[in-house]
Design an enzyme around this catalytic site. Structure first.
Site, PDB file in Angstrom:
ATOM      1  CG  HIS A  54      -1.985  -1.014   1.191  1.00 28.27           C
ATOM      2  ND1 HIS A  54      -3.105  -0.920   1.985  1.00 28.27           N
ATOM      3  CD2 HIS A  54      -2.137  -2.146   0.467  1.00 28.27           C
ATOM      4  CE1 HIS A  54      -3.901  -1.949   1.752  1.00 28.27           C
ATOM      5  NE2 HIS A  54      -3.326  -2.712   0.837  1.00 28.27           N
ATOM      6  CD  GLU A  56      -1.714   4.920   3.270  1.00 25.44           C
ATOM      7  OE1 GLU A  56      -2.771   5.562   3.303  1.00 25.44           O
ATOM      8  OE2 GLU A  56      -1.600   3.839   2.633  1.00 25.44           O
ATOM      9  CB  CYS A  84      -6.410   0.154   5.004  1.00 25.05           C
ATOM     10  SG  CYS A  84      -4.749  -0.552   4.974  1.00 25.05           S
ATOM     11  CB  CYS A  87      -1.815   1.874   5.948  1.00 27.61           C
ATOM     12  SG  CYS A  87      -1.510   1.069   4.354  1.00 27.61           S
TER      13      CYS A  87
END
Length: 157
Positions: A54, A56, A84, A87
């Protein structure tokens, strides 16, 4: 507020790149320290076949590499979307001062990126979660923690 927009804009640019290049979903993030971008990331789940890639997470990895540290003290993370649960966990481990985001998780859900079920699962007791979580006792696992507590040359984190 104007300086925040500069970094959010860069996160959104990275999100656009992820989407247009088919690396993954439209998510981007930057890590800033003392007004300088020290790490960048965009969603690469599809291009790397890595569900943890992801934006991040990628930005945190990049910043930690560039800063030669495992923590992001005195840093701020800017993301194109509300993080999310995975993250958010990584962000807490990295320990930045703050995170700013553009889109909400509800807006992401409307586009097909719905992590609501993960939020709900985390609130459930382990015994009734959809993915079984069970302990297998192994004495050496606890022994390692005892040894860590006594280790004289460890770096606390």
């Amino acid at each position: 507020m104007k300086h925040h927009l500069k970094y959010i804009h860069r996160a959104v640019e990275l999100a656009r790149h992820a989407m247009e290049s088919n690396h993954g979903g439209p998510f981007g993030a930057v890590v800033v320290k003392y007004g300088e971008i020290v790490g960048e990331g965009y969603n690469q789940v599809l291009s790397t076949n890595d569900p943890t890639a992801h934006a991040e997470i990628q930005a945190i990895r990049d910043a930690c590499k560039n800063l030669n540290t495992h923590q992001l003290d005195e840093c701020v993370i800017y993301s194109s979307c509300e993080p999310c649960p995975m993250c958010l966990g990584a962000i807490y481990w990295a320990r930045p001062e703050a995170i700013y985001y553009a889109s909400t998780r509800e807006e992401a859900a409307e586009a097909g990126f719905d992590d609501h079920f993960i939020h709900e699962e985390l609130l459930r007791d382990k015994e009734i979660r959809k993915i079984k979580l069970s302990r297998i006792h192994h004495e050496d696992a606890w022994t390692l923690f005892r040894q860590w507590k006594q280790k004289m040359d460890k770096t606390e984190y």
